[in-house]
Design an enzyme around this catalytic site. Structure first.
Site, mmCIF file in Angstrom:
data_model
loop_
_atom_site.group_PDB
_atom_site.id
_atom_site.type_symbol
_atom_site.label_atom_id
_atom_site.label_comp_id
_atom_site.label_asym_id
_atom_site.label_seq_id
_atom_site.Cartn_x
_atom_site.Cartn_y
_atom_site.Cartn_z
ATOM 1 C CB CYS A 176 -1.118 -0.526 1.093
ATOM 2 S SG CYS A 176 -2.008 1.322 1.202
ATOM 3 C CE1 TYR B 85 23.519 -4.953 -0.900
ATOM 4 C CE2 TYR B 85 24.226 -4.857 -2.923
ATOM 5 C CZ TYR B 85 24.941 -5.193 -1.723
ATOM 6 O OH TYR B 85 26.208 -4.788 -1.579
#
Length: 439
Positions: free
Chosen positions: A361, A390
């Site tokens: 969101c 990463y």
């Protein structure tokens, strides 16, 4: 399509990695999932190490484990004869759990705690890379209390700005890392270290940045460091046995990237250090480097399942996947770019341009903008390449989304090396509110 490592299209017209059909991996493990091509990691590790060996240079190639740390990954690094960089107590604890040889562990970090340094001393690791005066004093105190000696490198900032993103520059003068080479801090740190009977000063360390595609920065850094070392040799009768020039070697994320091969980076570094030391009639130091991304970045592929879509007429077509910034925050953090295909039909005709949205969101949760794909529908499998560095290491539980599992593939076999988190895992550290309200 650009194929990394062992990736190819198999007889089922599916994307295959390490001899394993990615569609079958999704059936077995679900999505999102990180898939690592173990053969590619081995190939990159050997590319760095063998170049030093061929040129007869004493060296250590240390895997920068911040790129991706897990017990299985550290087992693999050990198998390939690598040393290991850690930057926190958690990474060091993982190395200990993986039974990684203590003498090949190097501990980095700009704010190591007392507890972290004690853990490093307890395990008797091979080297601590000292970053600042606070750490130097704290380490002196701890070794004095234990009546022991520890090998150290002093991290210096040589004033070199590599051609990379501002967030991953580390060698310039204005940096949170290291002793400044130009303003006298590095010399003061060296003097204090040499005066202590508790430090074995192996030499200097620098790291000029990440995702670097040329050798100029490494050469300039070596020049600046050796220039200072010549003066310090005259003043303190000291010349390092080790020169660590860090990592940061770039990889190919997209067609815009043109990295060098591991042997090219290594050769250029060795030639320059040899030239500089020979010209000053000084001994050739042992060369250490620290590849992280360049070992595992291209080896990782993240598989997602396509869900919803949104068509904004004359503007953009979105498709959403079941992951996003919770498993790959790099696009949101510094606009990292990726390439991707549909793993279940990679040879289908390209007919649309989509933007790939994550499920978090957050408006900034976009994995790829403007990706050419076939007409894409719900339950298609999207394979995003070069997520091995990463991705998992920066994964998070934003929106309380569980982190994906990690699977290694090699020679037609798959192995689960990190389990998928569950909702139970998400709340296992939560404690209820002490309240008079009966819930």
């Amino acid at each position: 399509m650009y194929f990394h490592g062992t990736s190819k299209i198999n007889e089922n017209n599916h994307l295959e990695i390490g001899g394993v059909d990615t569609v079958e991996l999704v059936k077995k493990y679900g999505t999102p999932i990180y898939v690592y091509d173990v053969a590619l990691i081995r190939d990159r590790a050997r590319g760095f190490k063998q170049t030093f060996d061929k040129l007869g240079i004493k060296s250590q190639v240390a895997y920068a484990s911040k790129a991706f740390s897990s017990i299985a990954m550290l087992n693999l690094a050990h198998e390939e004869g690598l040393s290991l960089d850690v930057v926190s107590g958690g990474e060091l604890y993982t190395a200990i759990a993986a039974k990684f040889p203590a003498d090949r562990i190097h501990f980095h970090g700009n704010n190591k705690s007392k507890e972290e340094l004690e853990l490093a001393l307890d395990y008797n690791i091979g080297c601590i890379v000292v970053d600042n005066f606070y750490e130097l004093e704290l380490l002196e105190q701890l070794t004095l209390e234990r009546n022991t000696q520890i090998a150290i490198l002093l991290r210096v900032t040589p004033g070199i700005e590599a051609h990379t993103h501002d967030y991953i520059l580390t060698g310039q003068e204005d940096s949170k890392f290291g002793f400044d080479l130009q303003n006298g801090q590095a010399e003061e740190a060296l003097r204090k270290s040499l005066e202590s009977e508790h430090f074995k000063v192996l030499g200097l360390h620098c790291h000029i940045g990440s995702q670097i595609f040329e050798t100029t920065g490494f050469i300039l850094a070596a020049n600046k460091i050796i220039e200072k070392l010549v003066k310090w040799n005259e003043k303190y009768a000291y010349f390092p046995s080790v020169l660590n020039l860090g990592g940061g070697f770039g990889i190919r994320y997209t067609s815009e990237d043109a990295p060098l091969t591991p042997d090219n980076y290594v050769k250029e570094i060795i030639i320059e250090v040899q030239k500089q030391t020979n010209s000053h009639q000084l001994p050739m130091p042992e060369i250490w480097i620290e590849p992280g991304r360049s070992l595992v970045g291209e080896a990782g592929t993240t598989l997602y399942t396509v869900g919803s879509n949104k068509d904004v007429p004359n503007v953009r077509k979105y498709i959403a996947v079941d992951g996003g910034m919770s498993d790959n925050i790099r696009p949101a953090l510094y606009e990292a770019k990726y390439e991707a295909v549909l793993a279940n039909r990679p040879l289908a005709k390209v007919e649309e341009t989509y933007s790939i949205a994550g499920k978090c969101c957050e408006s900034g949760d976009m994995l790829i903008w403007d990706l050419p794909l076939p007409n894409t529908v719900c339950n298609d499998i999207l394979a995003v390449f070069c997520t091995g560095a990463y991705g998992y290491s920066m994964a998070n539980n934003y929106n309380r989304i569980p982190r994906p599992p990690v699977v290694f593939v090699e020679n037609g076999e798959d192995q689960l090396v990190v389990k998928r988190e569950t909702y139970e895992d998400i709340i296992k550290l939560d404690l209820p509110l002490h309240s008079k309200i009966n819930l």
